[in-house]
Design a protein around this motif. Sequence first.
Motif, PDB file in Angstrom:
ATOM      1  N   ILE A 156       0.852  -1.187   0.000  1.00 46.59           N
ATOM      2  CA  ILE A 156       0.000   0.000   0.000  1.00 46.59           C
ATOM      3  C   ILE A 156       0.885   1.232   0.000  1.00 46.59           C
ATOM      4  O   ILE A 156       1.924   1.266   0.663  1.00 46.59           O
ATOM      5  CB  ILE A 156      -0.938  -0.017   1.227  1.00 46.59           C
ATOM      6  N   ASP A 157       0.492   2.215  -0.767  1.00 48.04           N
ATOM      7  CA  ASP A 157       1.177   3.506  -0.811  1.00 48.04           C
ATOM      8  C   ASP A 157       0.139   4.617  -0.740  1.00 48.04           C
ATOM      9  O   ASP A 157      -1.005   4.440  -1.139  1.00 48.04           O
ATOM     10  CB  ASP A 157       1.969   3.671  -2.122  1.00 48.04           C
ATOM     11  N   ARG A 158       0.559   5.751  -0.242  1.00 48.78           N
ATOM     12  CA  ARG A 158      -0.235   6.983  -0.247  1.00 48.78           C
ATOM     13  C   ARG A 158      -1.647   6.828   0.326  1.00 48.78           C
ATOM     14  O   ARG A 158      -2.594   7.414  -0.191  1.00 48.78           O
ATOM     15  CB  ARG A 158      -0.299   7.561  -1.649  1.00 48.78           C
ATOM     16  N   ALA A 159      -1.784   6.059   1.388  1.00 49.46           N
ATOM     17  CA  ALA A 159      -3.098   5.924   2.037  1.00 49.46           C
ATOM     18  C   ALA A 159      -3.408   7.198   2.813  1.00 49.46           C
ATOM     19  O   ALA A 159      -2.567   7.716   3.539  1.00 49.46           O
ATOM     20  CB  ALA A 159      -3.118   4.723   2.965  1.00 49.46           C
ATOM     21  N   ARG A 160      -4.615   7.679   2.652  1.00 51.87           N
ATOM     22  CA  ARG A 160      -5.088   8.866   3.365  1.00 51.87           C
ATOM     23  C   ARG A 160      -6.517   8.636   3.806  1.00 51.87           C
ATOM     24  O   ARG A 160      -7.336   8.121   3.052  1.00 51.87           O
ATOM     25  CB  ARG A 160      -5.052  10.116   2.466  1.00 51.87           C
ATOM     26  N   PHE A 161      -6.792   9.030   5.036  1.00 51.03           N
ATOM     27  CA  PHE A 161      -8.125   8.903   5.601  1.00 51.03           C
ATOM     28  C   PHE A 161      -8.649  10.307   5.842  1.00 51.03           C
ATOM     29  O   PHE A 161      -8.052  11.074   6.593  1.00 51.03           O
ATOM     30  CB  PHE A 161      -8.082   8.076   6.892  1.00 51.03           C
ATOM     31  N   ARG A 162      -9.745  10.656   5.214  1.00 47.82           N
ATOM     32  CA  ARG A 162     -10.255  12.032   5.235  1.00 47.82           C
ATOM     33  C   ARG A 162     -11.434  12.223   6.192  1.00 47.82           C
ATOM     34  O   ARG A 162     -11.574  13.278   6.788  1.00 47.82           O
ATOM     35  CB  ARG A 162     -10.671  12.435   3.834  1.00 47.82           C
ATOM     36  N   HIS A 163     -12.300  11.205   6.295  1.00 44.10           N
ATOM     37  CA  HIS A 163     -13.488  11.282   7.162  1.00 44.10           C
ATOM     38  C   HIS A 163     -13.768   9.887   7.706  1.00 44.10           C
ATOM     39  O   HIS A 163     -13.476   8.893   7.037  1.00 44.10           O
ATOM     40  CB  HIS A 163     -14.721  11.753   6.370  1.00 44.10           C
ATOM     41  N   PRO A 164     -14.383   9.797   8.895  1.00 43.77           N
ATOM     42  CA  PRO A 164     -14.709   8.465   9.432  1.00 43.77           C
ATOM     43  C   PRO A 164     -15.925   7.860   8.733  1.00 43.77           C
ATOM     44  O   PRO A 164     -16.766   8.571   8.185  1.00 43.77           O
ATOM     45  CB  PRO A 164     -15.008   8.748  10.901  1.00 43.77           C
TER      46      PRO A 164
END
Length: 157
Positions: A88-96
């Motif tokens: 995995i690369d560049r994982a981003r979590f923006r909202h739950p």
Amino acid sequence: MNIQEILDILPHRYPFLLVDRILEVEPGKRIVGVKNVTMNEPFFVGHFPGFPIMPGVLLIEAMAQVGGILAICSGQEKTGCIPYFMGIDRARFRHPAGPGDTLVISLTTRNVRGSSWKMEGEIHVGEKRICEAEIMAMIRPAPPKQTKKDVSPEENA
């Protein structure tokens, strides 16, 4: 693609199957799947009491499962194969994400080399992008199924 067709492709089962339906598949190119998040999910017991949110690692797992379906549906052999998560690369979590949410999981193929796939994925709830990542997967033949008699007594202990 309905749940029975998904079960015919993926080896995952409850409580770890995180795909309910596939809306679109363009073999070799893109896929869109759905996960309906309910309050009955076993991880909500501890994540978090009184404020249930779906763990980020499970959002990525849902994305990987949908990507695995794309890779398997794009190959010659659609049965007897298992997708293995490679990276995995560049994982981003923006909202739950939480109970009542419908996750719309979209992946697009970036690169395929032999049995290795690299895909870009996003998860949306309504208009909100809640998660994004690049994932890598490998498709391999499924190992033979073990029966009780195939397992040694030491493995049963």
